[in-house]
Design an enzyme around this catalytic site. Structure first.
Site, PDB file in Angstrom:
ATOM      1  N   LYS A  38       0.842  -1.208   0.000  1.00 26.83           N
ATOM      2  CA  LYS A  38       0.000   0.000   0.000  1.00 26.83           C
ATOM      3  C   LYS A  38       0.873   1.253   0.000  1.00 26.83           C
ATOM      4  CE  LYS A  38      -0.192  -0.627   4.938  1.00 26.83           C
ATOM      5  NZ  LYS A  38      -0.867  -1.276   6.054  1.00 26.83           N
ATOM      6  N   ARG A 130     -10.336  -1.011  14.720  1.00 27.61           N
ATOM      7  CA  ARG A 130     -10.135  -0.222  13.515  1.00 27.61           C
ATOM      8  C   ARG A 130     -11.046  -0.868  12.479  1.00 27.61           C
ATOM      9  NH1 ARG A 130      -4.227   0.798  10.851  1.00 27.61           N
ATOM     10  NH2 ARG A 130      -4.643  -1.318  10.183  1.00 27.61           N
ATOM     11  N   TYR A 246      16.901  29.608   7.554  1.00 31.56           N
ATOM     12  CA  TYR A 246      15.755  30.307   8.135  1.00 31.56           C
ATOM     13  C   TYR A 246      15.912  30.510   9.627  1.00 31.56           C
ATOM     14  CZ  TYR A 246      12.739  30.175   4.013  1.00 31.56           C
ATOM     15  OH  TYR A 246      12.191  30.394   2.786  1.00 31.56           O
ATOM     16  N   MET A 292      12.016  24.104   2.676  1.00 30.64           N
ATOM     17  CA  MET A 292      11.102  23.325   1.842  1.00 30.64           C
ATOM     18  C   MET A 292      11.860  22.513   0.792  1.00 30.64           C
ATOM     19  SD  MET A 292       7.987  24.632  -0.586  1.00 30.64           S
ATOM     20  CE  MET A 292       7.114  25.485   0.718  1.00 30.64           C
TER      21      MET A 292
HETATM   22  C1  LIG Z   1      -0.047  -2.205   6.626  1.00 25.58           C
HETATM   23  C2  LIG Z   1      -0.569  -3.524   7.002  1.00 25.58           C
HETATM   24  C3  LIG Z   1       0.306  -4.614   7.175  1.00 25.58           C
HETATM   25  C4  LIG Z   1       1.793  -4.461   7.169  1.00 25.58           C
HETATM   26  O1  LIG Z   1       2.170  -3.845   8.378  1.00 25.58           O
HETATM   27  P1  LIG Z   1       3.700  -3.494   8.734  1.00 25.58           P
HETATM   28  O2  LIG Z   1       3.613  -2.989  10.122  1.00 25.58           O
HETATM   29  O3  LIG Z   1       4.121  -2.455   7.769  1.00 25.58           O
HETATM   30  O4  LIG Z   1       4.475  -4.748   8.602  1.00 25.58           O
HETATM   31  C5  LIG Z   1      -0.274  -5.854   7.398  1.00 25.58           C
HETATM   32  N1  LIG Z   1      -1.609  -6.005   7.495  1.00 25.58           N
HETATM   33  C6  LIG Z   1      -2.473  -4.965   7.366  1.00 25.58           C
HETATM   34  C7  LIG Z   1      -3.931  -5.199   7.497  1.00 25.58           C
HETATM   35  C8  LIG Z   1      -1.985  -3.695   7.137  1.00 25.58           C
HETATM   36  O5  LIG Z   1      -2.824  -2.670   7.034  1.00 25.58           O
END
Ligand SMILES: *Cc1c(COP(=O)(O)O)cnc(C)c1O
Length: 344
Positions: A38, A130, A246, A292
């Site tokens: 992701k 969640r 800055y 920046m």
């Molecule tokens: C992001 C995610 C993972 C991976 O988690 P890490 O802490 O990056 O290893 C696994 N399962 C779900 C459902 C996630 O959202």
């Protein structure tokens, strides 16, 4: 027109990525090992990261959204699960793509059943509150008529020794045999280090594939994958007593040779690196405040360095997290679009 030449690059080590996957897979050889891709492969580039991981042997991939799944369709064939499930608006894509949803709510379950969606995954909430359907709903039969590939849950505190870990594991283990799911999956990167009782049939690391060290047991085994590289825009001499940057937060204690580099917080090199970050294994410290698009380095120890030279920024994730007070996740996923990403 020739494309613009980029003054900042991300060097991405595909071999290190593959080795990290193999090491994580090897912690629980009886379980399969997938990969979370992701957020554009945690900022590295999802397509290229998927190719490197597939080469290493990975066969299960996880993204958050259908837009992310669509991007990975070009590689075809390999199983992709969409962690956020299906909203009504996602249904056309969910039918068109090979990826399958991870159903998270009773509404999503009904939507998928009404559409005769076919194979899917299901997320069950074991206490994180969640995403996910409740253990009670699973036991009551809510998902009995689904064609479930993977039943999964997610650990809230795996990077700590926390009582939640055993509690979540027990809730999840209690569902074994209660559904027709072909596989069960609980552990993220940190969860992999909690022992084989957390591995079930499939583990789902993300951050540690990309160099994140999220449990002390991983130290020395997880290799750095991401290295920012920057071009020197200007070299200048700053006389003792003169400020840099800055708010004039840094003042030269003596005559100092300074390199101004093409990098800043808009690239994900956050202000927390001000006076703390460095380049070339600590040889060139960041001085003053990160701007920046620009950072100043003390390069007094290198009389030869000049405008147009390239430098490697120190980006060991656990160290950078300590320096900035940010998480290793934020430090990866924040790396911006101006980097030219290249794989070695
Ligand atoms: C992001 C995610 C993972 C991976 O988690 P890490 O802490 O990056 O290893 C696994 N399962 C779900 C459902 C996630 O959202």
């Amino acid at each position: 027109m020739t494309p613009a030449s980029s003054p900042l690059r991300l060097r991405l080590d595909g071999q290190a990525l593959g080795r990290n996957w193999k090491w994580l897979a090897g912690r629980n050889p009886e379980a399969a090992c997938g990969a979370a891709l992701k957020a554009n492969g945690y900022g590295l580039g999802a397509v290229e990261a998927m190719m490197a991981l597939a080469n290493a042997g990975c066969r299960d991939f996880f993204v958050a959204t259908w837009a992310e799944a669509m991007e990975l369709e070009v590689l075809g064939g390999l199983p992709v699960s969409v962690l956020h499930g299906v909203r009504e608006d996602d249904m056309p894509l969910a039918h068109a793509l090979r990826a399958r949803p991870v159903l998270n709510t009773p509404e999503q379950v009904k939507r998928w059943q009404r559409a005769r969606g076919g194979p899917c995954d299901v997320m069950v909430d074991t206490g994180m509150n969640r995403l996910g359907i409740s253990v009670e709903d699973v036991v009551a039969g809510l998902i009995d008529n689904l064609e479930i590939e993977t039943l999964m849950s997610h650990l809230a505190c795996a990077d700590e020794d926390h009582p939640m870990n055993a509690r979540q594991r027990a809730w999840f283990a209690g569902l074994a045999g209660r559904t027709k799911a072909k596989r069960m999956s609980l552990a993220n990167s940190a969860g992999i280090m909690l022992g084989s009782s957390y591995a079930f049939d499939l583990v789902r690391p993300g951050i540690s594939l990309y160099g994140g060290v999220v449990r002390p047991e991983m130290a020395g085994h997880i290799a750095q994958v991401v290295q920012p590289e920057v071009e020197v825009l200007q070299r200048r001499r700053v006389l003792a007593g003169e400020p840099v940057g800055y708010n004039a937060l840094w003042t030269a204690p003596r005559d100092t040779e300074v390199a101004i580099i093409n990098l800043g917080y808009a690239d994900g090199y956050w202000r927390g690196f001000s006076d703390k970050g460095s380049s070339s294994r600590g040889r060139f410290p960041v001085i003053g405040r990160v701007s920046m698009d620009l950072v100043a380095l003390d390069v007094s120890t290198d009389p030869a360095m000049k405008e147009g030279d390239w430098l490697a920024m120190d980006y060991d994730l656990p160290t950078a997290a300590q320096q900035t007070g940010m998480s290793q996740y934020e430090l990866l996923t924040g790396l911006g679009h101006r980097f030219k990403r290249y794989w070695v």
